[in-house]
Design a protein around this motif. Sequence first.
Motif, PDB file in Angstrom:
ATOM      1  N   PRO A  29       0.696  -1.155  -0.169  1.00 48.05           N
ATOM      2  CA  PRO A  29       0.004  -0.116  -0.051  1.00 48.05           C
ATOM      3  C   PRO A  29       0.591   1.522  -0.214  1.00 48.05           C
ATOM      4  CG  PRO A  29      -0.888  -1.617   1.517  1.00 48.05           C
ATOM      5  CD  PRO A  29       0.500  -2.094   1.255  1.00 48.05           C
ATOM      6  N   ASN A  30       0.106   2.341  -0.547  1.00 44.54           N
ATOM      7  CA  ASN A  30       1.064   3.654  -0.602  1.00 44.54           C
ATOM      8  C   ASN A  30       1.201   4.102   0.721  1.00 44.54           C
ATOM      9  OD1 ASN A  30       1.240   3.677  -3.375  1.00 44.54           O
ATOM     10  ND2 ASN A  30      -0.997   4.679  -3.740  1.00 44.54           N
ATOM     11  N   PHE A  31       0.295   3.839   1.680  1.00 45.48           N
ATOM     12  CA  PHE A  31       0.415   4.458   3.052  1.00 45.48           C
ATOM     13  C   PHE A  31       1.730   3.960   3.749  1.00 45.48           C
ATOM     14  CE2 PHE A  31      -2.462   1.060   4.018  1.00 45.48           C
ATOM     15  CZ  PHE A  31      -1.746   0.381   5.097  1.00 45.48           C
ATOM     16  N   LEU A  32       2.464   3.266   3.148  1.00 46.00           N
ATOM     17  CA  LEU A  32       3.550   2.635   3.629  1.00 46.00           C
ATOM     18  C   LEU A  32       4.884   3.025   2.941  1.00 46.00           C
ATOM     19  CD1 LEU A  32       2.717  -1.308   4.257  1.00 46.00           C
ATOM     20  CD2 LEU A  32       2.904   0.470   6.074  1.00 46.00           C
ATOM     21  N   LYS A  33       4.571   3.791   1.958  1.00 44.85           N
ATOM     22  CA  LYS A  33       5.707   4.117   0.751  1.00 44.85           C
ATOM     23  C   LYS A  33       6.511   5.210   1.173  1.00 44.85           C
ATOM     24  CE  LYS A  33       4.241   1.300  -2.824  1.00 44.85           C
ATOM     25  NZ  LYS A  33       3.776   1.175  -4.290  1.00 44.85           N
ATOM     26  N   TRP A  34       6.317   5.801   2.556  1.00 39.76           N
ATOM     27  CA  TRP A  34       7.206   7.077   3.020  1.00 39.76           C
ATOM     28  C   TRP A  34       8.475   6.296   3.906  1.00 39.76           C
ATOM     29  CZ3 TRP A  34       7.839   6.471   8.453  1.00 39.76           C
ATOM     30  CH2 TRP A  34       6.888   5.693   8.930  1.00 39.76           C
ATOM     31  N   MET A  35       8.415   5.014   4.167  1.00 37.11           N
ATOM     32  CA  MET A  35       9.392   4.545   4.915  1.00 37.11           C
ATOM     33  C   MET A  35      10.736   4.318   4.541  1.00 37.11           C
ATOM     34  SD  MET A  35       7.061   1.147   6.256  1.00 37.11           S
ATOM     35  CE  MET A  35       8.281   0.468   7.506  1.00 37.11           C
ATOM     36  N   PRO A  36      11.855   4.576   5.295  1.00 39.75           N
ATOM     37  CA  PRO A  36      13.177   4.500   4.779  1.00 39.75           C
ATOM     38  C   PRO A  36      13.516   3.621   3.864  1.00 39.75           C
ATOM     39  CG  PRO A  36      12.957   5.149   7.209  1.00 39.75           C
ATOM     40  CD  PRO A  36      11.582   4.503   6.688  1.00 39.75           C
ATOM     41  N   THR A  91      12.317   3.682  13.157  1.00 38.40           N
ATOM     42  CA  THR A  91      11.202   4.099  12.675  1.00 38.40           C
ATOM     43  C   THR A  91      10.491   3.019  12.030  1.00 38.40           C
ATOM     44  OG1 THR A  91      12.219   6.292  12.117  1.00 38.40           O
ATOM     45  CG2 THR A  91      10.292   5.599  10.687  1.00 38.40           C
ATOM     46  N   CYS A  92      11.159   2.072  11.323  1.00 40.72           N
ATOM     47  CA  CYS A  92      10.676   0.761  10.676  1.00 40.72           C
ATOM     48  C   CYS A  92      10.038  -0.034  11.685  1.00 40.72           C
ATOM     49  CB  CYS A  92      11.708   0.195   9.810  1.00 40.72           C
ATOM     50  SG  CYS A  92      12.131   1.074   8.430  1.00 40.72           S
ATOM     51  N   LEU A  93      10.632  -0.319  12.582  1.00 38.63           N
ATOM     52  CA  LEU A  93      10.061  -1.123  13.683  1.00 38.63           C
ATOM     53  C   LEU A  93       8.810  -0.675  14.502  1.00 38.63           C
ATOM     54  CD1 LEU A  93      13.673  -2.479  15.218  1.00 38.63           C
ATOM     55  CD2 LEU A  93      12.269  -3.706  13.409  1.00 38.63           C
ATOM     56  N   THR A 130       4.730  10.664  16.366  1.00 42.94           N
ATOM     57  CA  THR A 130       3.536  11.408  15.840  1.00 42.94           C
ATOM     58  C   THR A 130       3.505  11.582  14.593  1.00 42.94           C
ATOM     59  OG1 THR A 130       3.752  13.178  17.709  1.00 42.94           O
ATOM     60  CG2 THR A 130       2.738  13.749  15.837  1.00 42.94           C
ATOM     61  N   SER A 131       4.808  11.627  13.913  1.00 39.79           N
ATOM     62  CA  SER A 131       4.854  11.812  12.322  1.00 39.79           C
ATOM     63  C   SER A 131       4.575  10.101  11.967  1.00 39.79           C
ATOM     64  CB  SER A 131       6.270  12.141  12.002  1.00 39.79           C
ATOM     65  OG  SER A 131       7.412  11.120  12.102  1.00 39.79           O
ATOM     66  N   ILE A 132       5.001   9.228  12.490  1.00 40.29           N
ATOM     67  CA  ILE A 132       4.687   7.940  12.020  1.00 40.29           C
ATOM     68  C   ILE A 132       3.151   7.535  11.862  1.00 40.29           C
ATOM     69  CG2 ILE A 132       4.937   5.233  12.602  1.00 40.29           C
ATOM     70  CD1 ILE A 132       7.411   5.875  13.855  1.00 40.29           C
ATOM     71  N   HIS A 133       2.487   7.923  13.124  1.00 35.91           N
ATOM     72  CA  HIS A 133       0.952   7.934  13.102  1.00 35.91           C
ATOM     73  C   HIS A 133       0.346   8.688  11.916  1.00 35.91           C
ATOM     74  CE1 HIS A 133      -0.060   5.518  16.955  1.00 35.91           C
ATOM     75  NE2 HIS A 133       1.614   5.743  16.852  1.00 35.91           N
ATOM     76  N   GLU A 134       0.745   9.931  11.707  1.00 31.20           N
ATOM     77  CA  GLU A 134       0.340  10.569  10.650  1.00 31.20           C
ATOM     78  C   GLU A 134       0.536  10.141   9.212  1.00 31.20           C
ATOM     79  OE1 GLU A 134       2.150  14.568  11.366  1.00 31.20           O
ATOM     80  OE2 GLU A 134       0.847  15.019  12.963  1.00 31.20           O
ATOM     81  N   ASN A 135       1.629   9.678   9.119  1.00 30.94           N
ATOM     82  CA  ASN A 135       1.956   8.905   7.703  1.00 30.94           C
ATOM     83  C   ASN A 135       1.399   7.663   7.434  1.00 30.94           C
ATOM     84  OD1 ASN A 135       4.030  10.800   6.666  1.00 30.94           O
ATOM     85  ND2 ASN A 135       5.558   9.748   7.836  1.00 30.94           N
ATOM     86  N   ILE A 136       0.946   7.199   8.532  1.00 33.70           N
ATOM     87  CA  ILE A 136      -0.109   5.803   8.446  1.00 33.70           C
ATOM     88  C   ILE A 136      -1.570   6.123   8.110  1.00 33.70           C
ATOM     89  CG2 ILE A 136      -0.653   3.697   9.440  1.00 33.70           C
ATOM     90  CD1 ILE A 136       2.056   3.460   8.413  1.00 33.70           C
ATOM     91  N   PHE A 137      -1.864   6.994   9.147  1.00 37.59           N
ATOM     92  CA  PHE A 137      -3.467   7.347   9.330  1.00 37.59           C
ATOM     93  C   PHE A 137      -4.221   8.281   8.635  1.00 37.59           C
ATOM     94  CE2 PHE A 137      -2.266   4.442  12.903  1.00 37.59           C
ATOM     95  CZ  PHE A 137      -3.042   3.192  12.696  1.00 37.59           C
TER      96      PHE A 137
END
Length: 338
Positions: free
Chosen positions: A58-65, A163-165, A200-207
């Motif tokens: 999914p696109n919502f995972l494509k910000w990850m390092p 971040t990934c974990l 905070t940024s992880i939750h925003e990037n996902i949700f």
Amino acid sequence: MTNKDISRVKELLEGNKKIVIVPHKGPDGDAMGSTLALKILLEHLDHYVQLIAPNDYPNFLKWMPYQDEVLIYDRDPKKCDDYIAEADVIFTLDFNHLSRAGEMYKPLKGAKASFIMIDHHQQPDDYAEVTYSDVSMCSTCQMVYHFIENIGLDEKITPQIATCLYTGIMTDTGSFRYRSTTSLTHRVIADLIDKGADNTSIHENIFDTSSYGQLQLLGCALQNLKVVEGLRTAYITLSQEELDRHNFKKGDTEGFVNYGLSLEGIVFAAIFIENEAEKIVKISFRSKGTFSVNDFARRYFDGGGHINAAGGKSDLSLQETVDKFISILPTYKKNLAL
């Protein structure tokens, strides 16, 4: 992990190795978080590492390092087969049977590499030289954290790895609400935040990245929500026509099944999603308490997973699949009746 496993992993990682890392088909946050974290770690140790996903995610995972370095098997199978054939070590993460790798099953089955499995699903197969399996763990990402600890590399956890974990643990625990979330999980999360994970940024990037079409599709799913009276069960259906009408993209239905479980008194929820391209109905199951959707999915819908979260599929039509599901429920009247 046993001391023998730890010693063997260290032996396998001596020198500069060609390593392939594989998540399951249809990778989710835990699959991508764990594989990306391991890729970053092993590259820092001067190994040559290639992460190969069986298909897109999914696109919502494509910000990850480092996600832009992931190869997608069904886009370039020949190139991926070459990496698998040349690998010294292959890590399989977040699945425990090679069939869960889809079209990658055959090249993986024929690989000469040493396999290392890290996974938290039930009933692991025995294909790996080192099997780190723990069904009590909330996520494979938490297992990768402990794997890194066990081989003495916890000081190598960078902000990118953290971040990934964090992402995988957070998504696989429903933002830390599922029963599998333990005090140890929270201590791991605290350490990952200390090591640079920006929660905070992880939750925003996902949700907080939903498209208009995705929210409209959610509305459609909620319109289709049905309750099976007297059996504490709710289910949602989505037809191919409804998916097409709302410009469905991979990942758009993530979490939809949980809306059924959020109804007061419901302990068993399912979503049935028609997939005309694969000529199947994809199914997700969720439950509360001791009702095992893993057993239910394995017995009736060619699937499996965890006690409270599992998936399956059906070769029947959407309506026939739902009819089959409803016909089975009275068998579990003792578990589900009010």
